[in-house]
Structures are given as C-alpha cells and as structure tokens.
Scaffold this motif. Structure first.
Motif, PDB file in Angstrom:
ATOM      1  N   GLN A  80     -51.853  19.336  42.115  1.00 18.14           N
ATOM      2  CA  GLN A  80     -50.938  18.118  41.733  1.00 18.14           C
ATOM      3  C   GLN A  80     -51.153  16.865  42.735  1.00 18.14           C
ATOM      4  OE1 GLN A  80     -47.249  20.221  41.989  1.00 18.14           O
ATOM      5  NE2 GLN A  80     -47.051  20.269  39.627  1.00 18.14           N
ATOM      6  N   ALA A 104     -54.609  14.793  41.911  1.00 19.12           N
ATOM      7  CA  ALA A 104     -54.548  14.013  40.807  1.00 19.12           C
ATOM      8  C   ALA A 104     -54.111  12.516  41.253  1.00 19.12           C
ATOM      9  CB  ALA A 104     -53.320  14.415  39.909  1.00 19.12           C
ATOM     10  N   ASP A 150     -54.637  13.224  35.677  1.00 15.85           N
ATOM     11  CA  ASP A 150     -54.157  14.119  34.632  1.00 15.85           C
ATOM     12  C   ASP A 150     -54.063  13.708  33.289  1.00 15.85           C
ATOM     13  OD1 ASP A 150     -51.978  15.743  33.419  1.00 15.85           O
ATOM     14  OD2 ASP A 150     -50.670  15.839  35.232  1.00 15.85           O
ATOM     15  N   LEU A 201     -55.564  18.585  34.381  1.00 10.84           N
ATOM     16  CA  LEU A 201     -56.349  17.869  35.384  1.00 10.84           C
ATOM     17  C   LEU A 201     -57.979  17.751  34.979  1.00 10.84           C
ATOM     18  CD1 LEU A 201     -54.795  18.920  38.875  1.00 10.84           C
ATOM     19  CD2 LEU A 201     -54.069  16.862  37.403  1.00 10.84           C
TER      20      LEU A 201
END
Length: 112
Positions: free
Chosen positions: A11, A14, A33, A97
C-alpha cells in the motif's frame, strides 16, 4: 481505544515513485493502484498524459503532463485498447497494484 494500522508495504509503495533507467533510454517506473481512479486525462486513443488532477493518484506519484504510458507490468502498451487490456488482466488477478512505465516528455523514441 482503536489501534491505528500501518499501511502494508505494498500500500505504501503505491504512492512512492520508483525512477530507473533501462537499456540506455530513460523511463520512469511507478507503482500504481489499478483499483482507484488514476487522476489523469489522456487525449483520444493516445497514451500521452494531457492533464494531471491535483491531489489524484497520478499527481501523488509524480506523473507529469507530456509523459506517455509505454508499459504495464513489463507488457508494452501503445494505445487505449492495449492499456485497458493490461489493466483488466491485472484486476482479474485480484491484485490491483501494478508497475506503470512512462516515457517522459522530451525523450527520443529508441531506434531499432
């Protein structure tokens, strides 16, 4: 009391641009993303970035007007159809991703 969760490395990745040079031609590789709006506008069937939305994903990872999308996850893309097919293939895996490769403005197209 609620515990605040830290983002997982994927996360966090990204929104962290990765800049590399490959085979004598400069390209920019960015992890994005595919499950959220990109925050850019392209012109027609072109993969040339015409507008970057302030605060959007594209702006957050550093995409600039004039850059051209040339690949997704190592797969070459050269028009809207090939780009959309690559994005759909990624979404079908359940992992949103992906590494998007751009040729920046002013870079010469490599000769063969």
């Amino acid at each position: 009391r609620r515990q605040q969760l830290m983002p997982t490395p994927t996360q966090a990745q990204a929104h962290q641009p990765l800049v590399q040079t490959s085979s004598g031609r400069g390209v920019v590789h960015l992890t994005m993303d595919m499950g959220v709006k990109f925050g850019w506008q392209r012109g027609g069937d072109s993969l040339l970035i015409k507008k970057v939305t302030p605060g959007g994903q594209a702006s957050q990872v550093g995409i600039k007007i004039g850059w051209e999308i040339v690949g997704v996850n190592g797969q070459s893309v050269n028009n809207t159809a090939t780009f959309n097919a690559a994005v759909a293939q990624i979404k079908a895996t359940g992992n949103t991703l992906a590494q998007v490769t751009f040729k920046t403005a002013g870079m010469a197209t490599p000769t063969r």
